[in-house]
Design a protein around this motif. Structure first.
Motif, short mmCIF file in Angstrom:
data_model
loop_
_atom_site.label_atom_id
_atom_site.label_comp_id
_atom_site.label_asym_id
_atom_site.label_seq_id
_atom_site.Cartn_x
_atom_site.Cartn_y
_atom_site.Cartn_z
N ASN A 443 0.79 -1.58 0.10
CA ASN A 443 -0.21 0.22 -0.02
C ASN A 443 1.16 1.10 0.40
OD1 ASN A 443 -2.72 -1.35 0.22
ND2 ASN A 443 -2.43 -1.03 2.29
N ASP A 444 1.36 1.16 0.86
CA ASP A 444 2.60 2.47 0.75
C ASP A 444 3.44 2.82 -0.88
OD1 ASP A 444 2.15 3.26 3.07
OD2 ASP A 444 4.34 2.11 3.81
N TYR A 445 3.34 1.57 -0.84
CA TYR A 445 4.19 1.17 -2.71
C TYR A 445 3.70 1.85 -3.97
CZ TYR A 445 4.87 -0.23 -7.08
OH TYR A 445 4.98 -1.05 -8.53
N LEU A 446 1.83 1.18 -3.42
CA LEU A 446 1.32 1.85 -4.88
C LEU A 446 0.48 3.43 -4.48
CD1 LEU A 446 -1.15 -1.19 -4.57
CD2 LEU A 446 0.70 -0.48 -6.13
N ASN A 447 0.45 3.82 -3.14
CA ASN A 447 0.07 5.51 -2.66
C ASN A 447 1.74 6.24 -3.51
OD1 ASN A 447 -2.09 4.77 -1.85
ND2 ASN A 447 -0.59 4.85 0.75
N LEU A 448 2.91 6.05 -3.35
CA LEU A 448 3.69 6.41 -3.47
C LEU A 448 3.75 6.72 -5.45
CD1 LEU A 448 7.21 7.47 -3.70
CD2 LEU A 448 8.00 5.59 -3.54
N THR A 449 3.90 5.08 -5.85
CA THR A 449 3.84 5.92 -7.87
C THR A 449 1.74 6.47 -7.68
OG1 THR A 449 2.50 3.32 -7.31
CG2 THR A 449 5.77 3.85 -7.58
N SER A 450 1.68 6.13 -7.12
CA SER A 450 0.56 7.29 -7.73
C SER A 450 0.07 8.45 -7.50
CB SER A 450 -0.84 6.06 -7.17
OG SER A 450 -1.06 5.09 -7.24
N THR A 451 0.76 9.09 -6.67
CA THR A 451 1.00 10.52 -6.38
C THR A 451 1.69 10.75 -6.97
OG1 THR A 451 0.94 10.08 -3.75
CG2 THR A 451 1.73 11.77 -4.46
N ALA A 452 3.13 9.97 -7.30
CA ALA A 452 3.90 10.63 -8.20
C ALA A 452 3.26 11.18 -9.73
CB ALA A 452 5.55 10.01 -8.90
N ILE A 453 2.72 10.27 -9.78
CA ILE A 453 2.40 9.57 -11.66
C ILE A 453 1.39 11.62 -11.52
CG2 ILE A 453 0.48 8.81 -13.04
CD1 ILE A 453 1.13 5.64 -11.57
N PHE A 454 -0.05 11.08 -10.61
CA PHE A 454 -1.24 12.06 -10.28
C PHE A 454 -0.21 13.43 -10.59
CE2 PHE A 454 -4.58 8.69 -8.57
CZ PHE A 454 -4.28 8.99 -9.82
N LYS A 455 1.24 13.59 -9.91
CA LYS A 455 1.42 14.93 -9.81
C LYS A 455 2.11 15.42 -10.89
CE LYS A 455 5.88 16.46 -6.97
NZ LYS A 455 6.67 16.27 -6.27
N PHE A 456 2.42 15.09 -12.05
CA PHE A 456 2.62 15.80 -12.97
C PHE A 456 1.75 14.66 -14.70
CE2 PHE A 456 6.52 14.97 -11.06
CZ PHE A 456 7.69 16.04 -11.27
N GLY A 457 0.75 15.46 -13.84
CA GLY A 457 -0.15 14.84 -14.49
C GLY A 457 -1.05 13.61 -15.66
N GLY A 458 -0.39 12.52 -15.30
CA GLY A 458 0.02 11.65 -16.04
C GLY A 458 -1.36 10.55 -15.31
N THR A 459 -2.05 9.20 -15.96
CA THR A 459 -3.01 8.31 -15.85
C THR A 459 -2.80 7.09 -15.51
OG1 THR A 459 -4.33 9.66 -17.79
CG2 THR A 459 -5.05 7.27 -16.48
N LEU A 460 -3.23 6.93 -13.76
CA LEU A 460 -2.87 5.30 -13.47
C LEU A 460 -3.44 4.60 -14.21
CD1 LEU A 460 -2.00 4.03 -11.39
CD2 LEU A 460 -3.39 4.47 -9.63
N ASP A 461 -2.77 3.78 -15.15
CA ASP A 461 -3.65 2.70 -15.98
C ASP A 461 -4.43 1.51 -15.12
OD1 ASP A 461 -3.77 0.57 -17.63
OD2 ASP A 461 -3.89 1.97 -19.44
#
Length: 607
Positions: A443-461
C-alpha cells in the motif's frame, strides 16, 4: 424524532440567518448602516420648504456688528420683536425665540424688562425652556435618560407674557444625527410640549385654524422628522434691525430666531445633509411637518420581525427548490422590493428598517447558493470517488466537466509515454513477511507511485500485482508528456529511498524499484467485455515499456531511444547500449536515466 430532524435539516439556514441578524443588530455599526440607508431612501424627493416659515439668525455678521454673544443685552431681542411688530398689518403671526433666558440678568435688568415688555406688547412670542433629564434604572437594568429631573423656565417677567416650549434636540445615539422630535413630557402631573409644537399651536390660534391631529408617538414620545430640502432663509438679525431687510418680508409668517454661527455651538447633523444644520432650522422643519400634517412613525419591531421571517421562509423555499437562474431573478426582485417598499411606506408615514431585510435576503441567497453548491459537490464527489475505483481519475474528471462525448470512447491511436514500475524481489519479500506486513508495504508503494503519476498529470492505468502502469497524454492531451513521465519516475525513486529505509528498519527488508519508460503510438480506449470494461492502452509501445521495466535493476530507470530523443536536452543519461528485449525480434537502444540536466524544469512542469 425523525420528523424533527428532517425539519431541522430543511430549515437550519433560517435559524442561522436569524441568529446572525439578531447578533448584528446589537452592534452600533449595523444600526448606523440601517439609518444611513433610510436617510438615503427617505430623502429622495424631499418636500420643499414652506414659504411661511422664516429663520432670523444670529450669524457671524451680526456678532461682528453687535459684539460677542456674551456681551449682548436681552433688550436686543426686545428691539427685534418691536421691529417685526412695528406695523401690525405686516407683522408675523408668531415669533419663536430659540434662546434660553433663564433667571434675571442682574447687570442688565433694564434689558430683561425691555424684552418682557416687547413680548407682552406683541402677544405672539414663544420662548424656550429646557428639560433637564435625569438617569433612572429601568426594569432591564439600563439607564433611561428620558426621565425628567426638572424643567428650566425663562425668568418670571418673560414667562408670564409668552408661550414656552422645550428646545431639547436629541440626536440618535447610533450616529449622532437628529431624526426625531421629542413631542411632549410629563412633569409634576403636567404636560409640557416642544418649542415647535407651541409655535404651531399659537400660529393656528392666530390664524383661526383648527389644530390638526397630533403625531403618533413612540414609547419615548418621539416622532420622525421629515426634513425639507433647502434652508429657511437664514436672514441676518443685524440686517433686520437696520431695516436692510424690511419687516414686511415676514408678514403673517412664522419667524424663528436663534444662533446661526458655528461659534455658538448649536449645529447638528441630520439625514438631509452631510453638513450640520442649526437648531433653528431643525425647529423650522418640525413646525413645517406639523403644519403639513406630515408625521412619520416607526412600525413596531415585532411586526417587522414577523413579516421578515415570513418573507425569509418563502424565499428560502424558492432558493432551495428553484434553479439558479430563476432564483437569481427572484433575488433581484426581492432586493428591488426591499428598497421600493420602505420608500412607498414612508410616503404614507410608516418607517421600517431597510438594512436588515436587505442583509437577510443577501445572506439567505448566498447561504442557499453555497448549500446547493456544496450539495452538488458532495454528490459529484461521491459519484466520481466511486467511479475512480474502476477508471482513471482523469477520465472521470473529464466526464464530469465536459461530458462523455469529449473522450471519444471506443479506441483511438495516440502518441503516449508509457511508464511501468515494479518492486524488486517482491516474491522473496512475500515469503519472509506475514500477509499484513506485505499489504502494508504494498500500500505504501502504490500510494507513492500513484502520487508521483498524478503529480505530473499522468493517468494511472492499472495495478498489476506489485507493478504499476501509467500513461501520459491519454485520455487527454498534456504538454511535454515524455518529460513529465521522466519527472514522475525520478519522483518515485526519490520516494523509494525513504520507503526502503522504513521497510528495512521495520521489517529487515529493503524495498527497491525498477522503472521502464517508452514513447510511441498505442491504441487507447475502452477495452474489455461488454459487462466489464476498462480504459487502457495496448500495443508494442506498451509492451516495450514493460520489457524495459523488467530489465531494470533495483533503483534503475531505463528509457528507450524514442524517449531519449524527446528529452535529451533536459536529462542526464548513461547509454546502456543495444539490448534484446524478451518478446521483441528487434533490439533497441536503451539508456539509464541519471537525473535532470535542468534542475528547475520539474517545478515548471508541476505549475
Amino acid at each position: 424524532m425523525s420528523r424533527l430532524i428532517s425539519f431541522v435539516k430543511r430549515t437550519w439556514i433560517l435559524f442561522v440567518l436569524m441568529l446572525v441578524i439578531g447578533f448584528l443588530s446589537l452592534f452600533d455599526s449595523a444600526k448606523v448602516a440601517d439609518r444611513a440607508l433610510q436617510d438615503y431612501i427617505f430623502t429622495i424627493n424631499s418636500p420643499t420648504r414652506s414659504e411661511d416659515i422664516f429663520v432670523i439668525g444670529i450669524d457671524h455678521n451680526t456678532l461682528e456688528e453687535i459684539g460677542p454673544w456674551g456681551t449682548w443685552s436681552r433688550g436686543v431681542l426686545g428691539e427685534l420683536i418691536n421691529t417685526l411688530n412695528a406695523d401690525p398689518i405686516n407683522a408675523p403671526s408668531v415669533i419663536g425665540i430659540d434662546i434660553m433666558y433663564f433667571g434675571n440678568k442682574e447687570d442688565d435688568l433694564e434689558g430683561d424688562e425691555s424684552l418682557a415688555l416687547a413680548a407682552e406688547a406683541a402677544g405672539n412670542v414663544v420662548v424656550a425652556n429646557e428639560i433637564i433629564f435625569g438617569k433612572e434604572m429601568d426594569n432591564e437594568g439600563s439607564f433611561d435618560f428620558f426621565v425628567v429631573d426638572k424643567i428650566d423656565q425663562p425668568y418670571d417677567e418673560l414667562k408670564s407674557v409668552t408661550k414656552q416650549g422645550f428646545i431639547n434636540t436629541i440626536p440618535d445615539i447610533a450616529d449622532n444625527k437628529v431624526r426625531k422630535s421629542l413631542h411632549k413630557v410629563t412633569y409634576d402631573e403636567e404636560e409640557y410640549y416642544s418649542f415647535a409644537y407651541e409655535i404651531y399651536k399659537l400660529y393656528a390660534e392666530k390664524n383661526g385654524l383648527p389644530l390638526k391631529k397630533q403625531p403618533k408617538l413612540d414609547s419615548r414620545n418621539q416622532w420622525n422628522i421629515e426634513y425639507s430640502s433647502g434652508d429657511y432663509g437664514g436672514y441676518s438679525l443685524s440686517k433686520v434691525l437696520s431695516g436692510e431687510i424690511p419687516a414686511s418680508e415676514f408678514k403673517d409668517g412664522i419667524v424663528i430666531v436663534g444662533p446661526y454661527s458655528t461659534g455658538m455651538q448649536d449645529g447638528y447633523f441630520t439625514p438631509i445633509d452631510n453638513n450640520q444644520l442649526f437648531g433653528v432650522d431643525i425647529h423650522a422643519n418640525i413646525v413645517q411637518c406639523l403644519l403639513d400634517n406630515r408625521f412619520k412613525h416607526e412600525a413596531p419591531r415585532n411586526i417587522q420581525t414577523c413579516i421578515l421571517l415570513a418573507l425569509m421562509i418563502v424565499l428560502h423555499v424558492c432558493f432551495r427548490k428553484i434553479n439558479i437562474k430563476l432564483s437569481s431573478l427572484i433575488f433581484v426582485a426581492a432586493m428591488f422590493c426591499g428598497l421600493a417598499i420602505p420608500f412607498l411606506l414612508y410616503r404614507i408615514g410608516i418607517v421600517i428598517s431597510i438594512f436588515y431585510p436587505l442583509l437577510s435576503v443577501i445572506l439567505l441567497y448566498l447561504l442557499c447558493l453555497v448549500r446547493n453548491y456544496v450539495l452538488e459537490i458532495v454528490r459529484r464527489k461521491r459519484i466520481t470517488d466511486n467511479f475512480k475505483k474502476y477508471v482513471a481519475p482523469q477520465v472521470v474528471d473529464t466526464l464530469v466537466k465536459d461530458g462523455i462525448d469529449e473522450l471519444k470512447l471506443g479506441g483511438v491511436k495516440r502518441n503516449i509515454a508509457v511508464l511501468f514500475v515494479d518492486i524488486r524481489g517482491f516474491s522473496t519479500m512475500s515469503e519472509k513477511l506475514n500477509p499484513e506486513q506485505v499489504v502494508e508495504i504494498l500500500n505504501d508503494y502504490l500510494n507513492l507511485t500513484s502520487t508521483a503519476i498524478f503529480k505530473f498529470g499522468g493517468t494511472l492505468d492499472k495495478f498489476i500485482g506489485d507493478a504499476t502502469m501509467a500513461v501520459f497524454n491519454a485520455p487527454l492531451d498534456i504538454d511535454k508528456p515524455v518529460l513529465k513521465a521522466i519527472c514522475a519516475a525520478l519522483d518515485m525513486l526519490k520516494g523509494a529511498v525513504e520507503l526502503g529505509e522504513k521497510s528495512l528498519k521495520k521489517y529487515g527488508i529493503k524495498v527497491t524499484f525498477g522503472i521502464g519508460i517508452n514513447y510511441g503510438t498505442a491504441i487507447v480506449g475502452n477495452i474489455g467485455a461488454s459487462f466489464r470494461m476498462e480504459y487502457t492502452a495496448i500495443g508494442d509501445t506498451v509492451n516495450t515499456a514493460q520489457r524495459l521495466e523488467s530489465n531494470a535493476k533495483p533503483g534503475q530507470i531505463l528509457i528507450s531511444e524514442s524517449v531519449y530523443e524527446e528529452v535529451k536536452k533536459f536529462v542526464k543519461v548513461t547509454p546502456i547500449g543495444i539490448i534484446p528485449l524478451k518478446g521483441k525480434s528487434e533490439e533497441i537502444s536503451v539508456y539509464q536515466l541519471d537525473g535532470l540536466a535542468v534542475e528547475h524544469i520539474e517545478k515548471e512542469l508541476r505549475e
